[in-house]
Design a protein around this motif. Structure first.
Motif, PDB file in Angstrom:
ATOM      1  N   ALA B  39       0.860  -1.186   0.000  1.00 41.75           N
ATOM      2  CA  ALA B  39       0.000   0.000   0.000  1.00 41.75           C
ATOM      3  C   ALA B  39       0.890   1.227   0.000  1.00 41.75           C
ATOM      4  O   ALA B  39       1.885   1.293   0.726  1.00 41.75           O
ATOM      5  CB  ALA B  39      -0.892   0.004   1.226  1.00 41.75           C
ATOM      6  N   LEU B  40       0.543   2.181  -0.858  1.00 41.13           N
ATOM      7  CA  LEU B  40       1.281   3.433  -0.937  1.00 41.13           C
ATOM      8  C   LEU B  40       0.390   4.494  -0.301  1.00 41.13           C
ATOM      9  O   LEU B  40      -0.717   4.742  -0.800  1.00 41.13           O
ATOM     10  CB  LEU B  40       1.546   3.749  -2.413  1.00 41.13           C
ATOM     11  N   VAL B  41       0.840   5.046   0.812  1.00 44.17           N
ATOM     12  CA  VAL B  41       0.011   6.062   1.471  1.00 44.17           C
ATOM     13  C   VAL B  41       0.811   7.360   1.581  1.00 44.17           C
ATOM     14  O   VAL B  41       2.005   7.399   1.274  1.00 44.17           O
ATOM     15  CB  VAL B  41      -0.434   5.599   2.886  1.00 44.17           C
ATOM     16  N   ILE B 200       0.596  -2.989  -6.176  1.00 43.78           N
ATOM     17  CA  ILE B 200       0.752  -1.725  -5.453  1.00 43.78           C
ATOM     18  C   ILE B 200      -0.587  -0.995  -5.505  1.00 43.78           C
ATOM     19  O   ILE B 200      -1.159  -0.818  -6.578  1.00 43.78           O
ATOM     20  CB  ILE B 200       1.839  -0.828  -6.081  1.00 43.78           C
ATOM     21  N   MET B 201      -1.060  -0.611  -4.323  1.00 39.68           N
ATOM     22  CA  MET B 201      -2.326   0.098  -4.270  1.00 39.68           C
ATOM     23  C   MET B 201      -2.115   1.423  -3.541  1.00 39.68           C
ATOM     24  O   MET B 201      -1.563   1.461  -2.442  1.00 39.68           O
ATOM     25  CB  MET B 201      -3.352  -0.755  -3.520  1.00 39.68           C
ATOM     26  N   LYS B 214       2.823  -4.727   3.180  1.00 30.07           N
ATOM     27  CA  LYS B 214       3.774  -3.688   3.538  1.00 30.07           C
ATOM     28  C   LYS B 214       3.116  -2.353   3.230  1.00 30.07           C
ATOM     29  O   LYS B 214       2.397  -2.227   2.230  1.00 30.07           O
ATOM     30  CB  LYS B 214       5.021  -3.864   2.653  1.00 30.07           C
ATOM     31  N   VAL B 215       3.339  -1.370   4.075  1.00 30.10           N
ATOM     32  CA  VAL B 215       2.810  -0.034   3.806  1.00 30.10           C
ATOM     33  C   VAL B 215       3.989   0.913   3.610  1.00 30.10           C
ATOM     34  O   VAL B 215       4.912   0.933   4.428  1.00 30.10           O
ATOM     35  CB  VAL B 215       1.928   0.469   4.972  1.00 30.10           C
ATOM     36  N   ILE B 216       3.976   1.611   2.503  1.00 32.32           N
ATOM     37  CA  ILE B 216       5.041   2.580   2.262  1.00 32.32           C
ATOM     38  C   ILE B 216       4.423   3.971   2.316  1.00 32.32           C
ATOM     39  O   ILE B 216       3.474   4.258   1.584  1.00 32.32           O
ATOM     40  CB  ILE B 216       5.723   2.348   0.895  1.00 32.32           C
ATOM     41  N   GLU B 229       4.797  -4.534   9.192  1.00 32.52           N
ATOM     42  CA  GLU B 229       3.717  -5.290   9.818  1.00 32.52           C
ATOM     43  C   GLU B 229       2.453  -4.437   9.837  1.00 32.52           C
ATOM     44  O   GLU B 229       2.139  -3.820  10.835  1.00 32.52           O
ATOM     45  CB  GLU B 229       4.104  -5.673  11.259  1.00 32.52           C
ATOM     46  N   PRO B 230       1.769  -4.399   8.714  1.00 29.02           N
ATOM     47  CA  PRO B 230       0.626  -3.492   8.606  1.00 29.02           C
ATOM     48  C   PRO B 230      -0.455  -3.768   9.648  1.00 29.02           C
ATOM     49  O   PRO B 230      -1.252  -2.889   9.946  1.00 29.02           O
ATOM     50  CB  PRO B 230       0.075  -3.737   7.209  1.00 29.02           C
ATOM     51  N   ALA B 231      -0.467  -4.961  10.199  1.00 31.82           N
ATOM     52  CA  ALA B 231      -1.454  -5.253  11.229  1.00 31.82           C
ATOM     53  C   ALA B 231      -1.330  -4.241  12.365  1.00 31.82           C
ATOM     54  O   ALA B 231      -2.300  -3.894  13.034  1.00 31.82           O
ATOM     55  CB  ALA B 231      -1.267  -6.669  11.748  1.00 31.82           C
ATOM     56  N   ASP B 232      -0.092  -3.755  12.587  1.00 32.30           N
ATOM     57  CA  ASP B 232       0.162  -2.767  13.637  1.00 32.30           C
ATOM     58  C   ASP B 232      -0.653  -1.496  13.449  1.00 32.30           C
ATOM     59  O   ASP B 232      -0.873  -0.749  14.402  1.00 32.30           O
ATOM     60  CB  ASP B 232       1.647  -2.362  13.654  1.00 32.30           C
ATOM     61  N   ILE B 233      -1.023  -1.242  12.183  1.00 32.65           N
ATOM     62  CA  ILE B 233      -1.704   0.013  11.899  1.00 32.65           C
ATOM     63  C   ILE B 233      -2.955   0.163  12.744  1.00 32.65           C
ATOM     64  O   ILE B 233      -3.249   1.238  13.247  1.00 32.65           O
ATOM     65  CB  ILE B 233      -2.012   0.125  10.395  1.00 32.65           C
ATOM     66  N   ASP B 234      -3.638  -0.943  12.939  1.00 32.70           N
ATOM     67  CA  ASP B 234      -4.843  -0.898  13.754  1.00 32.70           C
ATOM     68  C   ASP B 234      -4.521  -0.410  15.171  1.00 32.70           C
ATOM     69  O   ASP B 234      -5.294   0.303  15.792  1.00 32.70           O
ATOM     70  CB  ASP B 234      -5.487  -2.288  13.830  1.00 32.70           C
ATOM     71  N   VAL B 235      -3.332  -0.819  15.632  1.00 32.94           N
ATOM     72  CA  VAL B 235      -2.914  -0.412  16.980  1.00 32.94           C
ATOM     73  C   VAL B 235      -2.731   1.098  17.051  1.00 32.94           C
ATOM     74  O   VAL B 235      -3.030   1.748  18.047  1.00 32.94           O
ATOM     75  CB  VAL B 235      -1.595  -1.130  17.363  1.00 32.94           C
TER      76      VAL B 235
END
Ligand SMILES: Nc1ncnc2c1ncn2[C@@H]1O[C@H](COP(=O)(O)OP(=O)(O)OP(=O)(O)O)[C@@H](O)[C@H]1O
Ligand SMILES: [Mg+2]
Lengths: 382, 251
Positions: B39-41, B200-201, B214-216, B229-235
């Motif tokens: 993911a591209l943010v 890539i989104m 992966k989040v970039i 560890e994109p799961a961390d994003i929720d945290v």
């Protein structure tokens, strides 16, 4: 692939494209009718001269090849027949009379043409017999005269002619009917020269001759490949004459070139309008489709495909419109009364249709260029 | 073979108009492995779309290199780029994705026809893909007869049907409600993982990031941060850190 895309698009927007095809159809009808009218008017003008069994016409000098102004002595015709290189020659004398169509109805103008039987200038009969010198009160009429008065071979027709100050009626027996031989917008009646001089309208009813003054001489050459040689031979041997080919002769008829010029201008403008209308329509189509075209290019559609789709769409829509227009024109023409001078010849219809099919892509050029220039990047709104 | 499908080295794009110079992307090096979904943010204007455009050969880079399966693509002409796009790339745009006069299935098949690999068995695959994306009812619908979300799912099917190496999507879920968006990204993610493509989104919605590997995060044209560890994003949700990662939009 291009055809696939353009068919899908036309089919899914069929109402829009059908309506636009109808616009093209109307333009086609207009152009075809203008062409038909031009052909019809020209035919009415020249039919007799065009069908002459001759290559050259001899006129008096300085009358600008005007058949009615030209005056030729009968002797000149006799001299012409003896010129080397001439297979045959025939005298032609033009006049106008009225023919009685029905009792109590206004008589109609016809061309009254004096010729010598079996010489150039005398048309061949398709019904009955060709014109003869005797008996004197006989006539060969052309198909349009026959249609006009409903006359058949063997019938008597009555012509009305002014002799001095009086209108006189004369009866003639129809011995033959020729194909269309209209001259100067009128149906024609052919008689021998002596009959012609006797019955034609004139100031002095008692002055007529078997060898009257003619208008022109129709000349049939032995060898039709070297006509200019024969032309100069005739002008050298006979005084005060000019020689021309048949086409120049009818194009010199008063009003002929002006009339054809006007109709050609109308036709040209209709083509121009057609080009602009088709061009405008497809340009608006493309303008509306720019994002979609950008997207197609972004997913890898080659430029060639985009252009080919645009072109094939224009061709399909124009073709459809022109076909409907042509069918409508013929359907309409079939309902017209026969005296409306609209004629369709295969060649003029073919030329018109091909031109109509070419103006579509010509008008659409700009829109195709626009489609070609769309950047694939536009798909990303950048 | 290279261990990366996609590899960029110091990729840069500079826009110059008159006096103004914008470094839209500067010296970005990123790698995507087979079966990896990224993911591209980043905030608006950080260069995400510019990045995708260069990867899809829609835009020429100012400097730097791009390798696909180890092959550089630097000197391609317009025709070669079009060929590359239809063979190697699957692209989902933000909108205007579909050809309006083609049905859902025809839009997906379009990619097969462009690549001249259309056949009944391929057409069957196109249909199966649409079914998998939950479009049973819409197979023969025109775009105008579908909701935005349905249209985006058709676009996703189209971006995958021709077996591309690289799948790119620019905010594919921007016009969907959260529930729908999650479903779509989930399936998208599955299809990328299964076939070992590089995905890539670009997204503004961090809640979509739990389906990626992966989040970039990009800021001002450069990679600012990589979250493995994109799961961390929720945290992170609800913290100021989260807000910095994302943009005001949608949240
Ligand atoms: N054609 C262009 N000419 C000049 N500058 C441009 C052009 N296209 C983009 N930019 C600039 O490049 C930078 C990056 O733009 P880009 O569209 O890649 O950002 P983004 O991250 O996709 O933003 P958003 O989230 O709003 O879509 C911006 O500052 C933008 O103004
Ligand atoms: Mg963007």
């Amino acid at each position: 692939m291009a055809i696939y895309l353009s068919f899908k698009e036309i089919w899914r927007n069929r109402t829009k494209y059908f309506l636009f095809s109808l616009v093209i159809a109307l333009i086609s009808v207009l152009v075809l009718f203008t062409a038909g009218l031009g052909e019809g008017l020209a035919t009415n003008n020249k039919e007799y001269l065009e069908k002459l069994d001759a290559q050259l016409l001899v006129f008096q000098t300085d009358v600008s090849f005007s058949t009615i102004e030209s005056r030729l002595d009968y002797k000149k015709y006799k001299r012409a027949r003896r010129i080397d290189g001439i297979a045959d020659a025939g005298p032609i004398a033009f006049s106008n009379v009225k023919v009685v169509v029905k009792q109590d109805e206004e008589p109609v103008d016809v061309s009254f043409i004096g010729v010598e039987p079996d010489r150039p200038g005398a048309p061949k009969a398709i019904f009955g017999t060709d014109l003869r010198s005797y008996p004197s009160k006989i006539a060969l009429i052309d198909q349009s005269t026959a249609d006009l008065i409903g006359a058949q071979v063997g019938d008597k027709i009555t012509i009305k002619s002014t002799q001095g100050t009086e209108d006189k009626l004369y009866d003639l027996t129809v011995t033959g009917i020729a194909g269309g031989q209209r001259y100067f917008f009128r149906p024609s009646i052919f008689v021998s020269l002596s009959t012609w001089d006797k019955y034609r309208p004139k100031a002095d009813p008692d002055s007529y001759s078997t060898q009257p003054v003619l208008n022109v001489i129709a000349v049939k050459a032995k060898n039709s490949t070297n006509l200019s040689y024969l032309e100069s031979a005739i002008t050298n041997i006979i005084d005060d004459v000019e020689v021309t080919d048949i086409q120049t002769a009818y194009e010199s008829a008063p009003g002929y070139s002006e009339q054809q010029g006007t109709l050609n201008t109308i036709k040209g403008f209709t083509f121009l309008i057609g080009t602009l209308v088709i061009g405008g329509f497809f340009q608006i189509q493309i303008l509306q489709k720019l994002p979609q075209i950008g997207m197609l290019k972004a997913i890898g559609a080659p430029n060639r495909l985009v252009s080919a789709t645009a072109i094939s769409q224009i061709v399909i829509v124009s073709l459809f419109g022109v076909i409907i227009g042509t069918l409508a024109t013929f359907a309409l023409a079939a309902t017209l009364p026969s005296n409306v001078p609209v004629y369709f010849t295969t060649s003029s219809v073919a030329v018109t249709i091909v031109t109509l099919l070419l103006i579509g892509p010509a008008g659409g050029m700009l829109s195709i260029r626009m489609a070609h220039k769309v950047e694939p990047l536009t798909a990303l709104d950048m | 073979m290279d261990r990366y499908i996609l590899n960029t080295i110091d990729l840069s794009k500079t826009y110059r108009s008159n006096e103004l110079v914008v470094h839209a992307v500067s010296k970005v090096s990123l790698q995507v492995k087979p079966g990896e979904f990224i993911a591209l943010v980043g905030p608006s204007g950080s260069g995400k779309t510019t990045m995708l455009a260069m990867l899809a050969t829609l835009l020429e880079s100012t400097s730097g290199h791009i390798y696909i399966d180890g092959e550089p693509f630097d000197d391609m002409n317009q025709k070669q780029r079009a060929k590359f796009r239809r063979e190697k790339i699957g692209f989902t745009f933000q909108d205007n994705n579909l050809v309006p006069y083609l049905t859902a299935i025809e839009n997906v098949e379009l990619m097969l026809r462009l690549n001249k690999i259309y056949s009944t068995s391929e057409a069957k695959r196109a249909k199966d893909l649409l079914l998998r994306l939950g479009l049973d009812e819409q197979i023969n619908s025109l775009p105008s007869q579908m909701s935005k979300g349905q249209q985006q799912r058709v676009a996703i099917a189209r971006s995958l049907i021709h077996d591309p190496r690289v799948v790119l999507a620019d905010e594919p879920t921007a016009s969907l409600d959260t529930q729908r968006a999650k479903q779509v990204v989930q399936i998208f993610s599955d299809l990328i993982h299964e076939e070992k493509r590089a995905g890539i989104m670009v997204t503004h919605d961090l809640r979509m990031c739990k389906y990626v590997d992966k989040v970039i995060q990009m800021v001002d044209g450069s990679i600012n941060r990589i979250i493995d560890e994109p799961a961390d994003i929720d945290v992170l949700a609800g913290t100021s850190e989260f807000d910095k990662l994302s943009t005001p939009a949608l949240l």
